[in-house]
Design a protein around this motif. Structure first.
Motif, mmCIF file in Angstrom:
data_model
loop_
_atom_site.group_PDB
_atom_site.id
_atom_site.type_symbol
_atom_site.label_atom_id
_atom_site.label_comp_id
_atom_site.label_asym_id
_atom_site.label_seq_id
_atom_site.Cartn_x
_atom_site.Cartn_y
_atom_site.Cartn_z
ATOM 1 N N ILE A 115 1.040 -1.410 0.325
ATOM 2 C CA ILE A 115 -0.060 -0.301 -0.137
ATOM 3 C C ILE A 115 0.931 1.203 0.028
ATOM 4 O O ILE A 115 2.442 1.226 0.014
ATOM 5 N N ALA A 116 -0.074 2.387 0.090
ATOM 6 C CA ALA A 116 0.686 3.592 0.066
ATOM 7 C C ALA A 116 -0.004 4.908 0.807
ATOM 8 O O ALA A 116 -0.929 4.464 0.440
ATOM 9 N N TYR A 117 0.438 5.437 2.306
ATOM 10 C CA TYR A 117 -0.605 5.604 2.528
ATOM 11 C C TYR A 117 0.096 7.139 3.092
ATOM 12 O O TYR A 117 1.336 7.370 3.299
ATOM 13 N N LEU A 118 -1.092 7.843 4.175
ATOM 14 C CA LEU A 118 -0.573 8.867 4.348
ATOM 15 C C LEU A 118 -0.714 8.999 6.068
ATOM 16 O O LEU A 118 -1.637 9.039 6.364
ATOM 17 N N PRO A 119 0.544 8.626 6.235
ATOM 18 C CA PRO A 119 0.666 9.013 7.878
ATOM 19 C C PRO A 119 -0.553 9.440 8.958
ATOM 20 O O PRO A 119 -1.000 9.132 9.646
ATOM 21 N N ARG A 141 4.798 5.721 2.128
ATOM 22 C CA ARG A 141 4.576 6.989 2.779
ATOM 23 C C ARG A 141 4.334 8.181 2.348
ATOM 24 O O ARG A 141 5.295 8.767 1.790
ATOM 25 N N VAL A 142 3.383 8.913 1.898
ATOM 26 C CA VAL A 142 3.665 9.695 0.768
ATOM 27 C C VAL A 142 3.099 11.058 1.928
ATOM 28 O O VAL A 142 3.247 11.471 3.300
ATOM 29 N N GLY A 167 -3.633 12.629 -3.526
ATOM 30 C CA GLY A 167 -3.148 12.053 -4.318
ATOM 31 C C GLY A 167 -3.319 10.580 -4.340
ATOM 32 O O GLY A 167 -2.839 9.360 -5.075
ATOM 33 N N LEU A 168 -3.444 10.339 -2.769
ATOM 34 C CA LEU A 168 -3.693 8.912 -2.771
ATOM 35 C C LEU A 168 -4.860 8.101 -2.892
ATOM 36 O O LEU A 168 -5.208 6.959 -3.249
ATOM 37 N N ASN A 169 -5.870 8.876 -3.982
ATOM 38 C CA ASN A 169 -6.962 9.066 -4.058
ATOM 39 C C ASN A 169 -7.359 8.314 -5.688
ATOM 40 O O ASN A 169 -7.045 8.655 -6.724
ATOM 41 N N SER A 170 -5.947 6.736 -5.866
ATOM 42 C CA SER A 170 -5.438 6.508 -7.053
ATOM 43 C C SER A 170 -6.549 5.047 -7.194
ATOM 44 O O SER A 170 -6.549 4.560 -5.947
#
Ligand SMILES: CN(C)C(=N)NCCC[C@H](N)C(=O)O
Length: 294
Positions: A203-207, A227-228, A237-240
């Motif tokens: 995953i990628a995430y926004l801590p 981690r973005v 950006g994470l809404n992908s």
């Protein structure tokens, strides 16, 4: 390349990205506008441009088709301007659609429209008792369901979704009202479980969108996650949407774009700035249909 042979193998392996086929449900934003406010992005006094929203949405649709994915359409309903955000219309695994039950009255009438669509299109419908906003708050990562709460879907819906799908559910708490659905703070990059017990899903995430407990869970479960930055998170950006190789992202998320390239993914840039006025982006306009008859 690392001197450590094990690490070298992982590097090579993680850079070979394999595209998976996707089937998505989308809804043309024919009635898109911002006539009420149920999230911090929505300002009804600010004019919206429905034609622009349609053109931008079409570019997302065309992108998926060009990548070989299959798109189903649900008819938009007049008076339901948020219906374009189909990610909130349910959560679908193995042909079973867990229906939505919206937090706010303004979206409540979308629920029967989505549930009817699933029933008419060969899905087994699990009617919800608990408030939940579908794939906006439930993300399938490998065999595990990551479930968001704090703003929309309730903790009780996490238990319910676990019962419907008989899978492990990991509850995560969102704390920043700008990131009110889980799909604004986590992007699933490799949704498929690895072979031989090796967890390849990533995953990628926004801590900073999560409370401390949830951040600790994410750190432990996904040590290799991207981690973005707060800046990339703030432009959704994470809404992908990822097919395991191509990751459709906002052109504004420059840092995330570079991080994806470093990991061997192919970022594909699609601008949905007009739909952002309603508080949604690429993932919000995309509901994955897993299984089902077709
Ligand atoms: C990425 N997000 C947040 C979504 N999954 N859906 C967007 C919903 C937007 C709608 N106006 C609302 O506030 O419900």
């Amino acid at each position: 390349m690392s001197a450590n042979p094990t690490a070298a193998a992982v590097e090579t392996e993680t850079n070979e990205r394999v595209q998976q086929h996707r089937r998505y449900l989308m809804c043309r934003p024919e009635h898109f506008t911002v006539s009420y406010s149920i999230n911090p992005w929505m300002e009804p006094s600010r004019p919206t441009d429905t034609d622009l929203a349609l053109r931008q949405w079409q570019s997302l649709y065309d992108t998926y088709v060009a990548l070989g994915h299959e798109i189903e359409l649900i008819d938009p309903v007049e008076g339901l301007p948020d219906m374009v955000y189909t990610a909130n219309g349910g959560f679908v695994i193995d042909g079973v659609a867990y229906g939505p039950k919206f937090r706010f009255r303004e979206r409540a009438d979308e629920a029967p429209a989505f549930i009817d669509w699933f029933a008419a299109n060969g899905f087994e419908v699990a009617e919800p008792v608990e408030v939940n906003e579908g794939e906006g708050d439930f993300l399938l990562v490998g065999d595990t369901i990551l479930a968001g709460t704090g703003f929309r879907s309730t903790g009780d819906s996490h238990r319910e979704v676990g019962e419907v799908f008989s899978r492990e559910v990991v509850s995560l708490t969102l704390t920043d009202p700008r990131f009110y659905h889980l799909d604004t703070a986590i992007a699933v990059l490799d949704p498929v479980e690895g072979v031989g017990g090796v967890e390849k899903a990533n995953i990628a995430y926004l801590p900073n969108a999560f409370d401390e407990r949830s951040q600790a869970i994410l750190r432990e479960r996904y040590p290799d996650a991207i981690r973005v930055s707060d800046a990339d998170g703030a432009v959704f950006g994470l809404n992908s949407a990822s097919d395991g190789k191509n990751v459709i992202i906002s052109p504004r998320a420059k840092g995330f774009e570079a991080q994806l390239r470093e990991r061997g993914y192919t970022p594909v840039l699609v601008d949905l700035s007009e739909l952002l006025l309603g508080g949604g982006g690429i993932k919000c306009c995309t509901l994955e249909l897993r299984g089902g008859t077709r």
